[in-house]
Design an enzyme around this catalytic site. Structure first.
Site, PDB file in Angstrom:
ATOM      1  N   HIS A  26       0.828  -1.208   0.000  1.00 12.53           N
ATOM      2  CA  HIS A  26       0.000   0.000   0.000  1.00 12.53           C
ATOM      3  C   HIS A  26       0.861   1.256   0.000  1.00 12.53           C
ATOM      4  O   HIS A  26       2.073   1.214   0.265  1.00 12.53           O
ATOM      5  CB  HIS A  26      -0.904   0.011   1.246  1.00 12.53           C
ATOM      6  N   GLU A  41      -1.868  -6.968   7.562  1.00 11.37           N
ATOM      7  CA  GLU A  41      -0.519  -6.927   8.124  1.00 11.37           C
ATOM      8  C   GLU A  41      -0.406  -7.789   9.383  1.00 11.37           C
ATOM      9  O   GLU A  41      -1.397  -8.068  10.066  1.00 11.37           O
ATOM     10  CB  GLU A  41      -0.148  -5.473   8.443  1.00 11.37           C
TER      11      GLU A  41
END
Length: 197
Positions: free
Chosen positions: A9, A82
């Site tokens: 990202h 994550e």
């Protein structure tokens, strides 16, 4: 065969401050949004069929900005989120260095590395592999852009490179690049790492 083009990202304030985000849902900052807009231009016309993203907002927003140009179906999978850094979430890199003994002990466990109260790299690897393999069953033969996180990309690239994720291992990937992973017959394999975005 399903072909995945995996990327991290865009930038967040916590990334800029070198603060551990883990599974905390931190949004992109303006620089991160600009990064996503630039990536959209280079990904346009690349023959992608759809986008698969982590459910965390920094990945979803990166995917959404890219998709303003691509106009593809978008799917989410929380298994691409994550690593949960537990008690170490929110620490800066210098603060983490102050815990040198604890962190060092964990680093030498390779894929067994687990932040206090958090998730191991093995667990991240297993869930992210499951996400990609499951998605390939529903999307055979497609080219898929995957927007995920640094920890997920590290686990995938170290494992698929045959590395043990030890401090002495060479780092196989660069964070703001595109990494091709292929899935055939429920098996993942590295295609090409560190492609220019």
């Amino acid at each position: 065969m399903t072909t995945y083009f995996c990327m991290r990202h865009g930038l967040t304030d916590w990334n800029r401050d070198r603060r551990i985000q883990g599974s905390t849902d931190i949004p992109l900052n303006e620089e991160g949004r600009d990064m996503a807009r630039a990536w959209a231009g280079s990904l346009a016309g690349g023959g992608l069929d759809c986008i698969l993203t982590s459910a965390l907002s920094r990945a979803r927003e990166t995917a959404a900005i890219i998709n303003e140009k691509l106009g593809l179906p978008v799917f989410e999978d929380p298994r691409l989120g994550e690593q949960d850094w537990g008690d170490w979430t929110g620490l800066t890199k210098p603060e983490l260095k102050e815990l040198r003994k604890k962190v060092g002990r964990e680093e030498y466990r390779g894929f067994g590395f687990r932040p206090a109260g958090g998730e191991s790299r093995d667990e991240v690897l297993m869930r992210s592999c499951d996400a990609l393999i499951d998605f390939s069953v529903a999307h055979p033969g497609e080219s898929v852009l995957v927007v995920t996180h640094n920890g997920v990309l590290k686990c995938l690239t170290y494992a698929l490179s045959g590395l043990d994720f030890l401090p002495s291992d060479p780092v196989p990937f660069e964070p703001y690049r595109l990494h091709r992973i292929e899935c055939l017959d429920n098996e993942l394999a590295l295609g090409e790492l560190n492609m220019e975005l």
